[in-house]
Scaffold this motif. Structure first.
Motif, short mmCIF file in Angstrom:
data_model
loop_
_atom_site.label_atom_id
_atom_site.label_comp_id
_atom_site.label_asym_id
_atom_site.label_seq_id
_atom_site.Cartn_x
_atom_site.Cartn_y
_atom_site.Cartn_z
N ARG A 156 0.84 -1.21 0.00
CA ARG A 156 0.00 0.00 0.00
C ARG A 156 0.86 1.25 0.00
NH1 ARG A 156 -3.05 -3.17 3.63
NH2 ARG A 156 -2.02 -2.18 5.42
N ALA A 157 1.93 1.23 0.79
CA ALA A 157 2.83 2.39 0.84
C ALA A 157 3.49 2.63 -0.52
CB ALA A 157 3.89 2.18 1.91
N GLY A 158 3.86 1.54 -1.19
CA GLY A 158 4.46 1.68 -2.51
C GLY A 158 3.49 2.26 -3.52
N ARG A 159 2.26 1.79 -3.48
CA ARG A 159 1.23 2.31 -4.37
C ARG A 159 1.01 3.81 -4.15
NH1 ARG A 159 -1.71 2.09 -9.11
NH2 ARG A 159 -3.65 3.25 -8.81
N GLU A 160 0.94 4.22 -2.92
CA GLU A 160 0.75 5.65 -2.61
C GLU A 160 1.92 6.48 -3.12
OE1 GLU A 160 0.27 5.78 1.59
OE2 GLU A 160 -1.68 4.76 1.57
N TRP A 161 3.13 5.97 -2.96
CA TRP A 161 4.33 6.69 -3.42
C TRP A 161 4.31 6.83 -4.93
CZ3 TRP A 161 9.88 4.47 -3.87
CH2 TRP A 161 10.81 5.52 -3.99
N MET A 162 3.93 5.76 -5.65
CA MET A 162 3.87 5.84 -7.11
C MET A 162 2.88 6.92 -7.55
SD MET A 162 6.15 3.74 -8.16
CE MET A 162 7.04 4.09 -6.62
N CYS A 163 1.73 6.95 -6.92
CA CYS A 163 0.71 7.92 -7.31
C CYS A 163 1.12 9.35 -6.98
CB CYS A 163 -0.62 7.59 -6.61
SG CYS A 163 -1.37 6.04 -7.17
N GLU A 164 1.93 9.52 -5.95
CA GLU A 164 2.35 10.86 -5.54
C GLU A 164 3.51 11.39 -6.36
OE1 GLU A 164 3.41 10.36 -1.49
OE2 GLU A 164 1.35 10.11 -0.79
N ALA A 165 4.50 10.55 -6.68
CA ALA A 165 5.77 11.06 -7.18
C ALA A 165 6.22 10.52 -8.53
CB ALA A 165 6.87 10.76 -6.14
N TRP A 166 5.58 9.47 -9.05
CA TRP A 166 6.14 8.81 -10.22
C TRP A 166 5.17 8.74 -11.40
CZ3 TRP A 166 11.23 7.12 -10.19
CH2 TRP A 166 11.88 7.09 -8.95
N THR A 167 4.21 9.62 -11.48
CA THR A 167 3.25 9.56 -12.58
C THR A 167 3.78 10.31 -13.80
OG1 THR A 167 2.09 11.49 -11.72
CG2 THR A 167 1.27 9.32 -11.06
N TRP A 168 3.26 9.95 -14.98
CA TRP A 168 3.75 10.49 -16.24
C TRP A 168 3.52 11.99 -16.44
CZ3 TRP A 168 7.32 8.56 -19.04
CH2 TRP A 168 7.47 7.18 -19.20
N PRO A 169 2.37 12.55 -16.10
CA PRO A 169 2.14 13.95 -16.47
C PRO A 169 3.21 14.90 -15.96
CG PRO A 169 0.09 12.92 -15.82
CD PRO A 169 1.16 11.93 -15.51
N THR A 170 3.62 14.75 -14.71
CA THR A 170 4.65 15.64 -14.15
C THR A 170 5.96 15.48 -14.89
OG1 THR A 170 3.62 15.58 -11.97
CG2 THR A 170 5.94 16.22 -12.07
#
Length: 376
Positions: A349-363
């Motif tokens: 769950r922590a990994g999923r949250e981190w991906m959504c916060e910091a590693w998404t394509w648009p940014t």
């Protein structure tokens, strides 16, 4: 708006983390026009027909910065009125930048580095070529602080060094993906499964996983290991599986289609790729998109300590970092996660949250667009 020529050897349908990275950026670049010039691979015609931008293939498996390739790249840039060029990997195609700027309307050049450029920075002849690349590209990107530290002594001061990491499609890789069809296909049933998704090459550490697994099965007798991918190390790995008496416990799937990757991650309970540094530091992991995809899918992640791989894991929070090649430590970490599903789920769950916060394509795509924009 910027009109971009992307020159690369790393492009689907050829599979790999770098290919996914480059194609992901190409799909999401907010530019007026993009044209791709690349080498070819099996299935390219069908893949290219589905793309929202033109793809020009050279009839070779590897583009090199030869006079012929330089002429063809310049022709494509002029035909599409490109004012910026992006090199999918800085070395060696970044050597084309000077000629493209001289022959065309290109005013901005950006070169992406991954892991192999670190090796170039260590060798005198290759380092000189890397310095030429830096001199004629306005930006050279790096994945992690590790790669920046290794590249800066060779090219610092010659160009701007800016960070550009992988992006993750968190809508494609997510905890709701159904892994049951993959489990059924490989006879995994309800067994606890350690999954590794990667090309089969020595650096990735699948051999260490095989060596660690008998110790894991002492504590978790029904545990299974699923090695997803193909590559030149496959025959050696199959011999290792047989020699350690684990043909009932370890499955190698071979290469799988890109569209099936999310389900293969979802078939696992723990993700592990214990990568290691080889060849006196010349063969290192740049970052490891598979760790990010696994985290986005909600799995706890175990990474090796090669190169920039530790940057893809929050050690003790989203997973663990282990010494590459250390089968004993790896076995301990795997056993701990397989025997404590609650702790493993919390890391997922922590990994999923981190991906959504910091590693998404648009940014990340917007960051690259800014790098590619020529000055007024």
């Amino acid at each position: 708006m910027t009109r971009v020529l992307l020159v690369t050897n790393d492009f689907p349908p050829r599979q790999g983390g770098i290919q996914s990275f480059v194609h992901g950026m190409a799909e999401r670049l907010p530019v007026e026009h993009l044209v791709v010039y690349c080498s070819t691979s099996e299935g390219a015609a069908g893949f290219d027909a589905r793309q929202p931008f033109p793809v020009v293939r050279e009839r070779t498996g590897m583009l090199l910065p030869t006079p012929g390739v330089a002429r063809r790249a310049a022709e494509i840039a002029r035909r599409h009125d490109c004012d910026a060029v992006l090199f999918g990997a800085a070395a060696p195609l970044g050597l084309l930048a000077a000629g493209l700027k001289r022959r065309t309307g290109i005013r901005r050049a950006v070169a992406i580095t991954h892991g192999h450029e670190v090796g170039w920075a260590m060798l005198p002849g290759a380092r000189a070529l890397l310095r030429r690349i830096a001199t004629h590209n306005d930006v050279v990107t790096y994945l992690t602080d590790y790669t920046r530290r290794r590249l800066a002594p060779a090219i610092g001061g010659l160009t701007a060094l800016e960070q550009l990491t992988f992006g993750i499609d968190v809508e494609r890789f997510h905890p709701g993906v159904d892994g049951e069809p993959v489990r059924s296909r490989h006879g995994l049933g309800d067994a606890p499964v350690v999954v590794c998704v990667s090309r089969l090459v020595p650096r990735k550490g699948q051999d260490t996983l095989i060596d660690a697994f008998p110790r894991v099965r002492e504590r978790v007798p029904d545990a299974r290991l699923l090695l997803v991918g193909g590559g030149p190390y496959e025959s050696a790995l199959r011999r290792r599986i047989a020699a350690t008496g684990q043909t009932d416990a370890v499955t190698i799937t071979g290469a799988v289609p890109q569209e099936e990757l999310p389900a293969h991650y979802a078939a696992g309970d723990v993700f592990a790729m214990p990568c290691r540094t080889r060849r006196a530091g010349m063969d290192v992991e740049g970052l490891g998109v598979v760790y990010l995809e696994a985290s986005a899918t909600g799995l706890p992640v175990i990474a090796g300590d090669s190169g920039g791989a530790p940057a893809a894991v929050r050690d003790g929070h989203t997973g663990h970092v282990v010494p590459g090649g250390d089968a004993a430590t790896l076995a301990d970490r795997l056993t701990a996660l397989l025997t404590d599903p609650e702790a493993a789920a919390g890391m997922g769950r922590a990994g999923r949250e981190w991906m959504c916060e910091a590693w998404t394509w648009p940014t990340l795509a917007e960051r690259l667009r800014t790098m590619l924009t020529p000055p007024e």
